[in-house]
Design an enzyme around this catalytic site. Structure first.
Site, PDB file in Angstrom:
ATOM      1  N   GLU A   1      -1.259  -1.060 -14.447  1.00  0.00           N
ATOM      2  CA  GLU A   1      -1.256   0.608 -14.836  1.00  0.00           C
ATOM      3  C   GLU A   1      -1.315   1.211 -16.348  1.00  0.00           C
ATOM      4  OE1 GLU A   1       2.064   3.474 -13.081  1.00  0.00           O
ATOM      5  OE2 GLU A   1       1.839   2.175 -11.891  1.00  0.00           O
TER       6      GLU A   1
ATOM      7  N   CYS B   1       4.034   0.900  -0.528  1.00  0.00           N
ATOM      8  CA  CYS B   1       4.253   0.419  -1.573  1.00  0.00           C
ATOM      9  C   CYS B   1       4.967  -1.166  -0.748  1.00  0.00           C
ATOM     10  CB  CYS B   1       5.803   1.117  -2.089  1.00  0.00           C
ATOM     11  SG  CYS B   1       6.490   0.718  -3.462  1.00  0.00           S
TER      12      CYS B   1
ATOM     13  N   THR C   1       7.336  -2.872  -2.365  1.00  0.00           N
ATOM     14  CA  THR C   1       8.660  -3.079  -2.487  1.00  0.00           C
ATOM     15  C   THR C   1       9.768  -2.384  -1.710  1.00  0.00           C
ATOM     16  OG1 THR C   1       7.966  -3.679  -5.164  1.00  0.00           O
ATOM     17  CG2 THR C   1      10.383  -2.643  -4.010  1.00  0.00           C
TER      18      THR C   1
ATOM     19  N   TYR D   1       9.395  -0.113  -9.210  1.00  0.00           N
ATOM     20  CA  TYR D   1      10.615  -0.097  -8.591  1.00  0.00           C
ATOM     21  C   TYR D   1      11.120  -1.927  -7.825  1.00  0.00           C
ATOM     22  CZ  TYR D   1      10.475   4.455  -6.259  1.00  0.00           C
ATOM     23  OH  TYR D   1      10.412   6.172  -6.246  1.00  0.00           O
ATOM     24  N   GLY D   2      10.107  -2.512  -8.018  1.00  0.00           N
ATOM     25  CA  GLY D   2       9.727  -3.921  -8.091  1.00  0.00           C
ATOM     26  C   GLY D   2      11.605  -4.571  -8.681  1.00  0.00           C
TER      27      GLY D   2
ATOM     28  N   ASP E   1       4.197   6.410  -2.873  1.00  0.00           N
ATOM     29  CA  ASP E   1       5.137   5.397  -3.929  1.00  0.00           C
ATOM     30  C   ASP E   1       5.329   4.581  -5.089  1.00  0.00           C
ATOM     31  OD1 ASP E   1       3.531   2.045  -4.610  1.00  0.00           O
ATOM     32  OD2 ASP E   1       2.692   3.282  -6.274  1.00  0.00           O
ATOM     33  N   SER E   2       5.660   3.956  -5.616  1.00  0.00           N
ATOM     34  CA  SER E   2       6.819   4.257  -6.796  1.00  0.00           C
ATOM     35  C   SER E   2       5.890   4.895  -8.318  1.00  0.00           C
ATOM     36  CB  SER E   2       7.383   2.396  -7.494  1.00  0.00           C
ATOM     37  OG  SER E   2       5.818   1.740  -7.740  1.00  0.00           O
TER      38      SER E   2
ATOM     39  N   CYS F   1       1.851  -6.246  -2.973  1.00  0.00           N
ATOM     40  CA  CYS F   1       1.275  -4.562  -4.015  1.00  0.00           C
ATOM     41  C   CYS F   1       0.675  -4.425  -3.824  1.00  0.00           C
ATOM     42  CB  CYS F   1       2.079  -5.977  -5.220  1.00  0.00           C
ATOM     43  SG  CYS F   1       2.613  -4.097  -5.887  1.00  0.00           S
ATOM     44  N   THR F   2       1.000  -2.953  -3.618  1.00  0.00           N
ATOM     45  CA  THR F   2      -0.741  -1.726  -3.675  1.00  0.00           C
ATOM     46  C   THR F   2      -0.860  -1.731  -4.432  1.00  0.00           C
ATOM     47  OG1 THR F   2       1.239  -0.315  -3.733  1.00  0.00           O
ATOM     48  CG2 THR F   2       0.484  -0.735  -1.142  1.00  0.00           C
ATOM     49  N   HIS F   3      -0.579  -2.418  -6.435  1.00  0.00           N
ATOM     50  CA  HIS F   3      -1.353  -2.416  -7.389  1.00  0.00           C
ATOM     51  C   HIS F   3      -2.051  -3.416  -7.224  1.00  0.00           C
ATOM     52  CE1 HIS F   3       2.092   0.010  -8.995  1.00  0.00           C
ATOM     53  NE2 HIS F   3       1.451   0.700  -9.839  1.00  0.00           N
TER      54      HIS F   3
HETATM   55  N1  DGL Z   1       3.282  -1.324  -5.463  1.00  0.00           N
HETATM   56  C1  DGL Z   1       4.479  -1.362  -5.441  1.00  0.00           C
HETATM   57  C2  DGL Z   1       4.741  -2.131  -4.191  1.00  0.00           C
HETATM   58  O1  DGL Z   1       3.304  -1.930  -3.805  1.00  0.00           O
HETATM   59  C3  DGL Z   1       4.992  -2.366  -6.816  1.00  0.00           C
HETATM   60  C4  DGL Z   1       4.989  -1.022  -7.848  1.00  0.00           C
HETATM   61  C5  DGL Z   1       6.976  -1.012  -8.235  1.00  0.00           C
HETATM   62  O2  DGL Z   1       7.097  -2.122  -8.906  1.00  0.00           O
HETATM   63  O3  DGL Z   1       7.302  -0.766  -8.577  1.00  0.00           O
HETATM   64  O4  DGL Z   1       5.574  -2.908  -4.538  1.00  0.00           O
END
Ligand code: DGL
Length: 271
Positions: free
Chosen positions: A152, A73, A75, A42-43, A10-11, A186-188
């Site tokens: 985060e 992730c 993204t 990364y988003g 993941d990012s 998004c996995t967050h």
């Molecule tokens: N966990 C990433 C996702 O699922 C998002 C975090 C990011 O923007 O890097 O998209």
């Protein structure tokens, strides 16, 4: 039978919610996790940058003898799954397909919401799969760029006025649209499940993209005979691109268990 580990990346830390699902659904499987904590998020980045970063993440993971890769992730899955799959001779799984399919199946009123990063929403990848699987589906997509930094930084609990205000502000239009299914693209975001569910109401089904991809990985592993032996417990190895200092504390929150394994730092630009 195949006891080789599965590579997950993941990012940043968000992919650990997918690893938490792996521990539940696939307790015998070993995992090598890479979180690109030095370059998260990364988003908001361009397609080319996301693809370049993702290729480096995969190149690092391929220094291990893996049987599959999970892009934990949204993204990267929505932007680069086709390229990454074509470049690897082991299976590469992304979160979009299985989650979008599930959403298309479980909706009762054909109104599906998607919340994700800007990059994921821009690709339209979720909508394409949902509409293909359910042509009656009406989709409502929304980028929520403040969620990742808030998660985060640990602002995830009900009663936290900052996250509750941001959730209300972002999600009001989607709630007003009357969706009965909401994809956490998004996995967050699974860390925000309680706050989001409280706001959306109990009748709205929230879908965790990590849980959906792990279900797909499980099916494929068993169908192809590549599942790990049932008499073993999976082991976990952690790698990040930024300092390893705060990883253990933050990762414990994402995984829902204390992290006791060592953590390695990777100079990811070298890959
Ligand atoms: N966990 C990433 C996702 O699922 C998002 C975090 C990011 O923007 O890097 O998209």
């Amino acid at each position: 039978m195949d006891n080789r580990p599965i590579g997950v990346f993941d990012s940043g830390m968000g992919g650990l919610t997918t690893v938490r699902e792996m521990a539940k659904q696939l307790p015998n499987e070993s995992v090598v996790y890479f979180g690109d904590t030095g370059r998260v998020p990364y988003g908001g980045r361009s397609r080319d940058t996301i693809l370049r970063y993702a290729r480096q993440d995969v190149a690092f993971l391929r220094t291990f003898d893996l049987k599959a890769i999970v892009i934990a992730c949204g993204t990267v899955s929505s932007t680069a799954l086709a390229e990454l799959s074509a470049e690897q001779e082991i299976p590469v799984f992304g979160v979009v397909g299985p989650t979008a399919l599930r959403a298309a199946q479980v909706t009762r009123n054909n109104k599906i919401g998607l919340i994700a990063t800007k990059a994921t929403v821009r690709t339209g990848a979720y909508e394409r799969v949902m509409r293909h699987a359910n042509p009656m589906a009406e989709t409502f997509s929304l980028a929520c760029p403040l969620f990742v930094p808030l998660v985060e930084n640990g602002r995830t609990q009900p009663g936290d006025v900052v996250i509750e205000t941001v959730v209300r502000d972002y999600l009001s239009p989607i709630r007003d649209a009357g969706v009965d299914t909401l994809v956490l693209g998004c996995t967050h975001y699974p860390l925000l499940t309680e706050v989001i569910q409280n706001f959306m109401g109990p009748e709205v089904t929230l879908l965790d993209s990590g849980a959906e991809v792990v279900r797909q990985v499980r099916e494929r592993l068993y169908a192809s005979g590549h599942q790990a032996a049932e008499n073993r417990r999976g082991t976990y190895r952690w790698f990040v691109s930024d300092t390893t200092e705060s990883f253990t504390e933050l990762a414990s929150r994402f995984l829902g268990r204390p992290v006791t394994e060592p953590v390695g730092q990777v100079a990811i630009e070298r890959y």
